[in-house]
Enzyme design. Structure first.
Site, mmCIF file in Angstrom:
data_model
loop_
_atom_site.group_PDB
_atom_site.id
_atom_site.type_symbol
_atom_site.label_atom_id
_atom_site.label_comp_id
_atom_site.label_asym_id
_atom_site.label_seq_id
_atom_site.Cartn_x
_atom_site.Cartn_y
_atom_site.Cartn_z
ATOM 1 N N GLU A 269 20.365 -62.135 68.333
ATOM 2 C CA GLU A 269 20.375 -62.090 66.871
ATOM 3 C C GLU A 269 20.576 -63.525 66.440
ATOM 4 O O GLU A 269 21.617 -64.125 66.713
ATOM 5 C CB GLU A 269 21.483 -61.161 66.391
ATOM 6 C CG GLU A 269 21.486 -60.928 64.892
ATOM 7 C CD GLU A 269 22.542 -61.758 64.202
ATOM 8 O OE1 GLU A 269 22.184 -62.841 63.688
ATOM 9 O OE2 GLU A 269 23.709 -61.327 64.170
ATOM 10 N N CYS A 308 24.736 -64.800 59.118
ATOM 11 C CA CYS A 308 23.328 -64.685 59.503
ATOM 12 C C CYS A 308 22.563 -63.824 58.508
ATOM 13 O O CYS A 308 21.326 -63.876 58.466
ATOM 14 C CB CYS A 308 23.214 -64.107 60.901
ATOM 15 S SG CYS A 308 24.060 -62.520 61.110
#
Length: 686
Positions: A269, A308
């Site tokens: 990720e 993120c």
């Protein structure tokens, strides 16, 4: 072995590792790295893993960890997660205090700490509700591979026989660890945790509490403080690496020979230029406009933009840029106070480190060189902040060229966003897609057609899409908040993997295998009765407690004839006078029926009467009916019989009863299948 009691590290203390079920610190004189307070620059701790035998750490997980977790079922592991969540909920305040040194405000810390603990509770609940109380997870329906039913196929999941190694980013030192640990634990796979150095001391604190709880089985959790550069050297196809961090680091890790050639499972990720699209109907003054502006400001300032999932690209209709900029600027001025998070009234802290501050300012400068101009904020340190701290204020850049490469390629991982305009909905979709794959996008609109066009246009480029309007603005978990029920991840630049997603995240740590064999062999492997496998008759299964009942226990009824009077009476008593049950001419004209037929629910009611043992006994309640299919219509004069077989038995760990799933099949007098379904009952353990 005696565990150390949870304590707050004294300044300059070397953060220890926890490996092979014991705490470990490097030898005297080992090379260390200093970790500084994000607000003041004072040293918080030192970090080193010099001399740590990572091969032995991996071997301990594969042996001791696999053995201890392998003794437990999915439900037993899930229950331990609940107990762990309850324990950690009692020590949050200590963690909040330490979290402030990372630059996190109380609200930021709640997202990280409470959010991580919440993952334990959610996955514990879903694991006990959606998985069997066994060690094998059955995937999908049985596949018939022979005409006579003697050879079939079934997909199953079993845990991978190695270790789940998690390499985490600095921004969520608690949530990032727990959201990977929880699904691996339920799957029965031990974890090795490698946190990011700048905030790893907070990860160490919660690991210390987890171990002090006494809840975790031996070898199920190990923690490496410091460099673990050769960790992947010791892994093979049995193992999994879950990485969160930059795309460049992910690419470097993915090129490791053990991943490229050795079959190590790798999920990542990574960077994500997430977008928020303002619908053309969401003009100033609408609830959607207000919710959109609030979301942009929240995502720029929460964790100082170090998420993120933060909004990096603010995509608005042509002609609305100035209104949005003005609204964002006004909200920031009213609601954002920057400083040391330990100071009363501060709502936004510093970045996690001075190095990170340098990275953000460098990326912002590149955005400016790429065509951006500052419309809110400054590159200078915010007024009144400690010059030794890693402070950066909210910064909004405008690009006149919406297709500028910089805005779609450069991520400043901090409180920085760029605003661009679109001409049409197709243009908005194209702009969102220029991000090259993202974790999440928001669409703010109250127009269903606009929502449909935008969401279907961008969905394949994103792992998650939030539809934000007046109806969910107050209840929405927000653009930047992954929830454990739903997938977290995204295609392309975002890493191309998935995390979370409820039981999907557990299955990431398991191997799906197609098994083939006879019904008896499939039943033996899965613990779930398959049609054609051996059965036991005699004592009515409703007379058996959970301790006595076995899959394959069966009761078969005699025939009961259905009359026209029965059908008519059911129609009158229920009010279900659909023509197929009441009008012979219309029923005969229907291509599916031979004339008047019995109600399906009449047949189910009769079936219950045919298989139920009425006297009080171990069966406590009928809790549901699933997978119902009506196959052959039953006309007046036909007869039905039922066969009921114990299909799956699921004891509940914390209750004095369990759930039994029964395979129910109705046949007519010609042995044709009339209906199939599963009956769910709650049965006492003894």
């Amino acid at each position: 072995m005696t565990l150390l009691e949870p304590t707050t590290l004294a300044p300059s203390t070397v953060v220890p590792s926890y490996v092979r079920d014991a705490w470990w610190s490097p030898a005297e004189g080992a090379k260390t790295q200093s970790v500084l307070d994000a607000s003041t620059g004072a040293e918080v701790a030192k970090v080193s893993a010099e001399g740590l035998d990572l091969a032995a750490v991996v071997e301990h997980a594969r042996t001791v960890g696999q053995a201890s977790l392998g003794e437990l079922t999915f439900h037993q592991r899930a229950l331990l997660l609940k107990q762990l969540g309850q324990y950690l909920s009692g020590v949050k305040e200590e963690l909040y205090e330490l979290s402030a040194s990372t630059g996190a405000t109380k609200r930021d810390s709640m997202v990280d700490i409470d959010g991580g603990i919440g993952v334990l509770f959610t996955l514990s609940s879903k694991g006990r509700r959606e998985m069997p109380n066994s060690q094998v997870y059955v995937d999908g329906d049985v596949e018939a591979l022979s005409r006579d039913g003697s050879f079939s196929g079934q997909h199953i999941y079993t845990r991978i026989p190695g270790v789940a190694c998690q390499i985490n980013a600095f921004n969520f030192p608690v949530w990032g660890m727990l959201e990977k640990f929880a699904p691996a634990f339920i799957a029965g796979v031990p974890s090795i945790v490698k946190p990011a150095t700048p905030t790893g001391y907070l990860t160490e604190a919660i690991v210390r509490h987890m171990l002090a709880s006494g809840i975790l089985p031996a070898g199920s959790l190990q923690f490496v403080s410091g460099s673990a550069r050769d960790l992947i050297d010791h892994l093979d196809y049995r193992d999994l690496v879950g990485f969160t961090g930059s795309a460049s680091t992910a690419r470097a890790l993915k090129s490791h020979p053990n991943i490229v050639h050795g079959g190590v499972r790798f999920t990542s990720e990574t960077d994500s230029l997430n977008a928020a699209i303002l619908g053309p109907d969401a003009v100033a003054g609408t609830p959607e406009f207000d919710a959109y502006v609030a979301s942009v400001v929240t995502e720029m300032t929460s964790k100082a933009g170090q998420k993120c999932t933060s909004i990096r690209r603010v995509i608005v209709p042509a002609g609305m840029r100035d209104e949005v900029v003005a609204a964002v600027t006004e909200r920031v001025a009213k609601r954002v106070s920057i400083g040391d998070p330990r100071t009363e009234g501060v709502t936004m802290g510093p970045l996690a480190s001075i190095d990170q501050r340098g990275e953000v300012l460098s990326s912002a400068a590149r955005l400016l060189d790429g065509g951006g101009r500052i419309v809110m904020g400054s590159l200078d340190a915010p007024d009144g902040t400690d010059p030794a701290g890693a402070f950066v204020g909210p910064l909004l850049l405008a690009f006149d060229d919406a297709e500028s490469a910089a805005v779609h390629e450069i991520e400043a991982f901090g409180p920085v966003a760029s605003i661009i305009e679109y001409d049409t909905l197709d243009h908005a979709v194209a702009l969102a897609a220029l991000g090259g794959g993202s974790l999440v996008a928001t669409v703010a609109t109250h127009d269903p057609e606009v929502a449909r066009a935008l969401v279907l246009g961008i969905a394949a480029h994103h792992g998650r899409v939030l539809m934000l309007d007046r109806d969910d603005a107050r209840t929405s978990t927000g653009h930047g908040s992954p929830v454990p029920h739903l997938v977290h991840g995204g295609p392309g630049r975002a890493g191309g993997s998935e995390e979370l997603g409820g039981i999907r995240s557990v299955l990431h740590h398991m191997q799906r295998t197609a098994i083939q064999g006879s019904p008896d062999m499939l039943t033996a492997i899965t613990g779930e009765w398959h049609t054609g496998a051996a059965v036991r008759t005699g004592t009515h299964p409703f007379r058996k407690s959970l301790a006595e009942l076995r899959v394959g226990d069966q009761v078969a009824s005699g025939l009961r004839t259905v009359t026209l009077a029965d059908i008519s009476a059911f129609a009158e008593s229920t009010g279900d006078k659909f023509y197929a049950h009441t009008d012979p001419v219309a029923a005969e004209a229907n291509p599916f029926f031979p004339g008047i037929v019995a109600h399906g629910y009449l047949l189910l009611s009769w079936a219950a009467g045919l298989f139920v043992d009425a006297a009080p006994g171990p069966v406590l309640a009928n809790s549901g009916l699933e997978r119902l299919r009506f196959v052959t219509p039953v006309a007046a004069g036909d007869s039905i019989r039922v066969t009921l077989t114990a299909k799956r038995i699921t004891p509940r760990e914390t209750e004095e009863y369990g759930e039994v799933r029964w395979d129910a099949v109705l046949h007519n007098q010609n042995d044709e299948i009339v209906a199939t379904y599963d009956v769910l009952t709650l049965v006492a353990k003894v």
